[in-house]
Design a protein around this motif. Structure first.
Motif, PDB file in Angstrom:
ATOM      1  N   PRO A   1       0.857  -1.178   0.000  1.00 32.37           N
ATOM      2  CA  PRO A   1       0.000   0.000   0.000  1.00 32.37           C
ATOM      3  C   PRO A   1       0.894   1.229   0.000  1.00 32.37           C
ATOM      4  CG  PRO A   1       0.045  -1.026   2.157  1.00 32.37           C
ATOM      5  CD  PRO A   1       0.780  -1.942   1.237  1.00 32.37           C
ATOM      6  N   GLU A   2       0.566   2.197  -0.838  1.00 29.43           N
ATOM      7  CA  GLU A   2       1.513   3.284  -1.069  1.00 29.43           C
ATOM      8  C   GLU A   2       0.920   4.636  -0.725  1.00 29.43           C
ATOM      9  OE1 GLU A   2       2.482   2.713  -5.072  1.00 29.43           O
ATOM     10  OE2 GLU A   2       3.691   0.949  -4.686  1.00 29.43           O
ATOM     11  N   PRO A   3       1.101   5.090   0.517  1.00 25.32           N
ATOM     12  CA  PRO A   3       0.672   6.446   0.844  1.00 25.32           C
ATOM     13  C   PRO A   3       1.513   7.442   0.088  1.00 25.32           C
ATOM     14  CG  PRO A   3       2.042   5.563   2.590  1.00 25.32           C
ATOM     15  CD  PRO A   3       1.794   4.441   1.610  1.00 25.32           C
ATOM     16  N   ARG A   4       0.981   8.622  -0.087  1.00 19.31           N
ATOM     17  CA  ARG A   4       1.727   9.645  -0.828  1.00 19.31           C
ATOM     18  C   ARG A   4       2.999   9.989  -0.088  1.00 19.31           C
ATOM     19  NH1 ARG A   4       1.769  12.887  -4.831  1.00 19.31           N
ATOM     20  NH2 ARG A   4       2.922  14.808  -4.683  1.00 19.31           N
ATOM     21  N   GLN A   5       4.107  10.035  -0.831  1.00 24.62           N
ATOM     22  CA  GLN A   5       5.376  10.390  -0.231  1.00 24.62           C
ATOM     23  C   GLN A   5       5.724  11.814  -0.606  1.00 24.62           C
ATOM     24  OE1 GLN A   5       8.405   7.570  -1.205  1.00 24.62           O
ATOM     25  NE2 GLN A   5       7.024   5.851  -1.129  1.00 24.62           N
TER      26      GLN A   5
ATOM     27  N   ALA B   1       3.048  -1.237  10.345  1.00 23.68           N
ATOM     28  CA  ALA B   1       2.845  -0.180   9.345  1.00 23.68           C
ATOM     29  C   ALA B   1       4.169   0.302   8.772  1.00 23.68           C
ATOM     30  CB  ALA B   1       2.086   0.984   9.967  1.00 23.68           C
ATOM     31  N   GLU B   2       5.224   0.329   9.602  1.00 14.56           N
ATOM     32  CA  GLU B   2       6.525   0.749   9.106  1.00 14.56           C
ATOM     33  C   GLU B   2       7.004  -0.144   7.972  1.00 14.56           C
ATOM     34  OE1 GLU B   2       8.524   3.360   9.755  1.00 14.56           O
ATOM     35  OE2 GLU B   2       6.896   4.168  10.990  1.00 14.56           O
ATOM     36  N   LEU B   3       6.707  -1.441   8.072  1.00  9.99           N
ATOM     37  CA  LEU B   3       7.182  -2.392   7.065  1.00  9.99           C
ATOM     38  C   LEU B   3       6.181  -2.622   5.948  1.00  9.99           C
ATOM     39  CD1 LEU B   3       8.882  -5.002   9.429  1.00  9.99           C
ATOM     40  CD2 LEU B   3       9.943  -3.120   8.164  1.00  9.99           C
ATOM     41  N   GLU B   4       5.011  -2.025   6.066  1.00 12.16           N
ATOM     42  CA  GLU B   4       4.041  -2.114   4.977  1.00 12.16           C
ATOM     43  C   GLU B   4       4.363  -1.147   3.849  1.00 12.16           C
ATOM     44  OE1 GLU B   4       1.653  -4.198   4.347  1.00 12.16           O
ATOM     45  OE2 GLU B   4       2.026  -5.321   6.180  1.00 12.16           O
ATOM     46  N   ARG B   5       5.222  -0.171   4.139  1.00 13.97           N
ATOM     47  CA  ARG B   5       5.643   0.748   3.074  1.00 13.97           C
ATOM     48  C   ARG B   5       6.469  -0.039   2.046  1.00 13.97           C
ATOM     49  NH1 ARG B   5       7.334   5.180   4.989  1.00 13.97           N
ATOM     50  NH2 ARG B   5       7.141   4.804   7.230  1.00 13.97           N
ATOM     51  N   PRO B   6       6.574   0.450   0.808  1.00 13.91           N
ATOM     52  CA  PRO B   6       7.409  -0.248  -0.179  1.00 13.91           C
ATOM     53  C   PRO B   6       8.853  -0.318   0.297  1.00 13.91           C
ATOM     54  CG  PRO B   6       6.043   1.427  -1.226  1.00 13.91           C
ATOM     55  CD  PRO B   6       5.912   1.637   0.233  1.00 13.91           C
ATOM     56  N   PHE B   7       9.516  -1.407  -0.027  1.00 14.60           N
ATOM     57  CA  PHE B   7      10.931  -1.536   0.298  1.00 14.60           C
ATOM     58  C   PHE B   7      11.688  -0.380  -0.346  1.00 14.60           C
ATOM     59  CE2 PHE B   7      15.209  -3.428  -0.263  1.00 14.60           C
ATOM     60  CZ  PHE B   7      15.473  -3.741   1.076  1.00 14.60           C
TER      61      PHE B   7
ATOM     62  N   THR C   1       7.629   2.604  -7.601  1.00 13.27           N
ATOM     63  CA  THR C   1       7.742   1.720  -8.755  1.00 13.27           C
ATOM     64  C   THR C   1       6.376   1.225  -9.192  1.00 13.27           C
ATOM     65  OG1 THR C   1       8.171  -0.122  -7.254  1.00 13.27           O
ATOM     66  CG2 THR C   1      10.077   0.984  -8.212  1.00 13.27           C
ATOM     67  N   ALA C   2       5.447   1.075  -8.256  1.00 16.25           N
ATOM     68  CA  ALA C   2       4.101   0.648  -8.636  1.00 16.25           C
ATOM     69  C   ALA C   2       3.430   1.701  -9.507  1.00 16.25           C
ATOM     70  CB  ALA C   2       3.262   0.388  -7.393  1.00 16.25           C
ATOM     71  N   GLN C   3       3.627   2.968  -9.194  1.00 14.52           N
ATOM     72  CA  GLN C   3       3.052   4.037 -10.019  1.00 14.52           C
ATOM     73  C   GLN C   3       3.688   4.059 -11.404  1.00 14.52           C
ATOM     74  OE1 GLN C   3       3.829   7.142  -7.038  1.00 14.52           O
ATOM     75  NE2 GLN C   3       1.677   7.687  -7.194  1.00 14.52           N
ATOM     76  N   MET C   4       4.992   3.847 -11.457  1.00 14.57           N
ATOM     77  CA  MET C   4       5.661   3.794 -12.764  1.00 14.57           C
ATOM     78  C   MET C   4       5.082   2.660 -13.602  1.00 14.57           C
ATOM     79  SD  MET C   4       9.539   4.087 -11.317  1.00 14.57           S
ATOM     80  CE  MET C   4       9.884   5.162  -9.917  1.00 14.57           C
ATOM     81  N   ALA C   5       4.995   1.481 -12.978  1.00 20.67           N
ATOM     82  CA  ALA C   5       4.537   0.313 -13.719  1.00 20.67           C
ATOM     83  C   ALA C   5       3.095   0.476 -14.172  1.00 20.67           C
ATOM     84  CB  ALA C   5       4.666  -0.932 -12.845  1.00 20.67           C
ATOM     85  N   GLU C   6       2.253   1.046 -13.328  1.00 17.18           N
ATOM     86  CA  GLU C   6       0.840   1.206 -13.700  1.00 17.18           C
ATOM     87  C   GLU C   6       0.689   2.041 -14.963  1.00 17.18           C
ATOM     88  OE1 GLU C   6      -3.072   3.097 -13.929  1.00 17.18           O
ATOM     89  OE2 GLU C   6      -1.128   4.058 -13.662  1.00 17.18           O
ATOM     90  N   ALA C   7       1.477   3.121 -15.058  1.00 17.38           N
ATOM     91  CA  ALA C   7       1.376   3.987 -16.236  1.00 17.38           C
ATOM     92  C   ALA C   7       1.906   3.284 -17.482  1.00 17.38           C
ATOM     93  CB  ALA C   7       2.137   5.296 -15.988  1.00 17.38           C
TER      94      ALA C   7
END
Length: 944
Positions: free
Chosen positions: A274-278, A875-881, A603-609
């Motif tokens: 899950p990718e909260p806005r960074q 939650a800390e580890l749920e962020r993308p690596f 990277t998920a946003q890159m791949a989606e586009a």
């Protein structure tokens, strides 16, 4: 020499320097003189034209008498030889005896003497001048000349402004930009440039005034409003004057959930990351994305290439009443064949800036058209593409030098024809015929739609040979003949050196087909020439030029973040405005990828586009490489093979065929190991490196990535490619071995050298027991005292020192880094002292960026879990690596997350991560076997 000044003040002097005030008091005679000087084509003008313009209400004999009298008075005042006759019907001025400031101004501007030109441009041509009793056509001619010269002056001033900005004089840049704006309202990219200049100078009120003036002009003249990106920029400026100084951050916030809600690659990605806005993060000197040269080549600025729309009948988009699809015209003359699709390219671009009208991209239109030139086919095309309006027709030759175009404008929703058009013209100027067609189409559209402006955009060239070469290049690219396309685009730029779209497409094909940077110069040139293009082309050319400028280091470091955010905002709007356009989505992916260290994109946003662009156009070649990378990062082998086979079906050039061939064969479960080895031996160095990058996170039982890394390491260094250097291929192999749990061999290869790439490898090997403690302590002390110290390498040692209670080394690190407030160092120092509460306190407001040590996040999570805050720890580890590299910390991260998920009762999440650990370290060294056994036991316990 008689001299006439018409720019600003009005003045006429004879050869002796005397002011000819008598002529100046006679507007019609002065206007005749000005017309003879400026009307095009320059030279002789027919008397009957002059009669119709200046004495339209007189009969022929009286009009001729008035002209003779005027010429007599002018000859008396200026000299008999200044006015020349050619027969009885034509008149001209002798340029050896007569001059005017407008001529001198144009000459200076064309020769690049811009400051000289601006000294001559003292004001609008014949400002406030009016001639009573003349034809309205004279007023229209004068108005056109005023606009033309004002635009030429404005372009010169814009260029000077840019030069001043490059020279480091922002105040002068603002002054010249404001002067340009006052002389002639610019196109919108120039407007936005002025707004940014005024904003940087602190003149927010000036920026608001400029925007409001431009908006009022659009509303009055064209019943249109500024583009979304212009509105977004002025809103950001307006917000900063009243709310917050946070620079341009609001530009990246958009309401469209598809564009801004952390798009997902797959269900597994959605569950895992899950990718909260960074928050945007600073430029990194050693960004791995900017490091590998091949990733630069991948960009291809393919945003600038028209695209295919692939639509399923059961998934049709809703009809957009203001979207126009231009169908390929049926051609009945082989000599005009290029114009069958050429009309689509030309007309679609011409219509795309007309108020509320948007057009379907040319390639999408070409691929979506099925049938004959009739309303039934038009209706089917409109419903298939979501286009509420369709233009279709025929083109045929009439004799040797003429042609005829018949076109129909069809309203798909109302199922009615709203216009039939018949235009004839010269076969040598098909562009002029299509321009006329554009005007007529717009006239019909205005009767059926609101907010349709009669002004239209340009394809960017009036050279017929250049235009024909460009259109041939477009058709070649649509047919996957990329080398041919490149040759045609190059030819177009040779024939017309100001052809923006040709430069952009040339840059795209060069970057796609060659793994280098040579194409960026063409992309930058396209940005410099980005004037009066279609809305879509203008947006994407602008984005491409911004990315090219940042990637090639032409943007000052202090401006990179702001420019990256503006490029991102523009790319977001392009995808939102053209949701069925594969090129717009590819551009968005490329911006997210290449500027991610300033945008915080994932990277998920890159791949989606990227994947979205391939959904829309399966023949969109440049999107395959990044898409293959991301599906492989997900371990989705079947999708990777499908993409590889699809890519191979396009028959890509030999230069780029190795990668899909490698992936397709290596990922085939039926391929024998010996055959795979032969393939690895036969492939050039480039696809081996590219293949390894795509395989490096795979958890397969055959450990393919290690085999490819070994094959690369066995090759001799090729000086053409930096990634074939011995220390690079050895470090790659060591990293891959470590990731798969072969720690001892990895240490034998990597040693304890501090390398610029994979700097965290020795500390991670030491943390897992693969490096003797004494050797690690000695090596890390050397790192700490190196001159100069590289904190990005040494920082990965902080947790080694913390675990060994080595407060002295941590304190020395803080002194050497000259950063006593560094959060990670302070937390490590607290842990070294046994103060876990103090360490956790240091982490309280800390948010990891992309270049943070993954172990910092793991340590924070452990501290939270130990204090009973398990949800927060998870939650800390749920962020993308934090890295996409093959690191052992990636496996430790997943194991820690699995443990926390199990404690929280999230069994499916726990099973997923435990399974990953058991697969990636299946053949690991004995030191790691306990972790594998733990993962297997947990899977049994959880019913897997």
């Amino acid at each position: 020499m008689v001299e006439l000044r018409m720019l600003g003040s009005l003045e006429l002097r004879n050869s002796e320097g005397q002011v000819l005030s008598g002529i100046l008091r006679q507007p019609k005679r002065l206007a005749l003189l000005a017309y003879l000087a400026l009307a095009k084509p320059r030279g002789f003008h027919r008397r009957d034209t002059l009669l119709a313009l200046f004495w339209p209400e007189l009969d022929s004999s009286h009009a001729h008498a008035a002209l003779r009298k005027t010429l007599h008075v002018l000859r008396q005042a200026m000299g008999a030889d200044v006015l020349l006759n050619r027969g009885d019907e034509e008149l001209s001025l002798d340029s050896q005896l007569f001059t005017c400031d407008a001529w001198t101004f144009e000459g200076a501007a064309e020769e690049g003497r811009l400051r000289d030109a601006m000294e001559l441009y003292r004001g609008k041509l014949l400002e406030g001048f009016h001639v009573s009793g003349a034809s309205p056509d004279l007023d229209r001619w004068l108005d056109g000349e005023q606009r033309r010269l004002a635009k030429l002056a404005a372009e010169a001033a814009w260029t000077i402004s840019a030069d001043e900005e490059s020279a480091g004089d922002p105040k002068a840049a603002v002054n010249w930009g404001q002067r340009a704006f006052d002389m002639a309202l610019p196109d919108e990219p120039m407007l936005r440039r002025l707004l940014v200049l005024l904003d940087r100078d602190g003149d927010h009120a000036g920026a608001l005034r400029a925007y409001e003036r431009f908006a009022a002009y659009l509303s009055t003249e064209f019943e249109a409003e500024p583009a979304p990106e212009s509105r977004a920029l002025i809103e950001a400026i307006r917000d900063r004057t009243t709310i917050s100084p946070d620079h341009l951050d609001s530009l990246t916030r958009r309401p469209d959930p598809r564009l801004e809600s952390s798009p997902q690659v797959s269900k597994s990605r959605a569950a895992e990351h899950p990718e909260p806005r960074q928050e945007p993060i600073p430029v990194a000197a050693h960004s791995r994305w900017r490091g590998p040269l091949i990733l630069v080549a991948f960009f291809a600025v393919a945003s600038l290439i028209p695209v295919l729309l692939a639509l399923r009948a059961d998934d049709r988009p809703a009809l957009d009443p203001n979207r126009v699809a231009v169908a390929p015209f049926r051609v009945f003359d082989p000599a005009l064949e290029v114009w069958g699709e050429g009309v689509v390219d030309y007309l679609a671009r011409s219509l795309d800036k007309a108020g509320a009208i948007r057009t379907l991209s040319p390639t999408a239109a070409v691929r979506a058209w099925e049938g004959r030139s009739d309303v039934a086919s038009a209706g089917a095309m409109g419903r298939r593409t979501g286009s509420g309006l369709v233009v279709f027709g025929t083109l045929m030759g009439l004799g040797a030098d003429s042609l005829r175009v018949n076109a129909t404008v069809y309203d798909v929703a109302e199922e009615e024809v709203i216009g039939d058009i018949d235009i004839r013209g010269s076969a040598d100027r098909v562009d002029g015929v299509v321009d006329s067609l554009t005007v007529e189409v717009l006239r019909h559209l205005r009767t059926a739609r609101e907010n349709v402006a009669l002004a239209h955009a340009s394809i960017g060239s009036r050279s017929m040979p250049a235009l024909k070469a460009f259109l041939q290049g477009e058709q070649a690219f649509r047919n996957a003949a990329w080398d041919t396309a490149r040759a045609f685009f190059a030819r177009a730029t040779e024939l017309d050196t100001a052809f923006a779209l040709a430069y952009s497409k040339l840059g795209a094909t060069v970057l796609y087909s060659e793994l280098g940077r040579d194409g960026w110069q063409h992309v930058l040139r396209a940005g410099e020439l980005n004037h009066n293009l279609s809305r879509r082309d203008s947006l994407l050319v602008e984005v491409g030029a911004e990315v090219a400028a940042i990637v090639t280091g032409k943007v000052p470091p202090e401006e990179v973040k702001e420019r990256a955010e503006l490029a991102y905002a523009t790319a977001l709007y392009a995808a939102k405005e053209y949701p069925q356009d594969a090129g717009a989505w590819y551009t968005l992916g490329a911006v997210r990828e290449h500027l991610y260290d300033n945008l915080g994109t994932t990277t998920a946003q890159m791949a989606e586009a990227y994947q979205r662009s391939l959904e829309l156009d399966s023949a969109y070649a440049p999107a395959y490489r990044p898409t293959l990378r991301y599906v492989m990062d997900e371990g989705d082998i079947e999708s990777a093979r499908a993409y590889a086979r699809q890519y191979l079906s396009l028959n890509p050039p030999d230069r780029v065929i190795g990668l899909p061939l490698l992936l397709d064969r290596l990922l085939d479960p039926e391929v024998e190991a010996a055959d795979a080895d032969r393939l690895l031996d036969s492939l050039p160095t480039e696809p081996l490196f590219l293949g390894w990058i795509r395989l490096w996170l795979l958890t397969d039982s055959t450990e393919l990535a290690i085999r490819v890394a070994r094959a690369s390491a066995a090759r001799e260094h090729d000086p053409r490619f930096w990634f074939t250097a011995d220390r690079i291929v050895q470090r790659n192999l060591a990293a891959e071995l470590a990731y798969r749990g072969h720690l001892r061999e990895a240490f034998q290869i990597a040693g304890t050298e501090d390398s610029g790439w994979f700097q965290m490898l020795p500390p991670e090997l030491a943390a897992l027991g693969a490096v003797p403690e004494a050797a690690a302590d000695s090596a890390f002390q050397v790192w700490l005292e190196e001159e100069p110290m590289e904190p990005r390498g040494v920082k990965y040692v902080l947790w080694w020192w913390a675990a060994r209670a080595d407060t002295g080394s941590i304190a020395r690190y803080m002194v050497r880094r000259e950063d006593p407030t560094n959060v990670e160092a302070l937390a490590a120092l607290a842990l070294a002292r046994g103060d876990t509460a103090g360490a956790l306190e240091q982490f309280a407001d800390w948010t990891p960026h992309w270049d943070a040590d993954p172990y910092s996040v793991i340590i924070k999570s452990r501290l939270l879990a130990a204090s009973g805050r398990v949800e927060e720890a998870s939650a800390e580890l749920e962020r993308p690596f934090l890295q996409d590299w093959p690191l052992t910390s990636r496996v430790v991260w997943r194991l820690e997350r699995a443990r926390l998920s199990e404690r929280l009762g999230r069994s499916e999440d726990a099973r997923r991560d435990y399974r990953f650990v058991s697969e990636v370290w299946r053949y690991a060294d004995p030191e790691l076997k306990p972790y594998v056994e733990e993962a297997k036991a947990a899977l049994e316990r959880l019913g897997a």
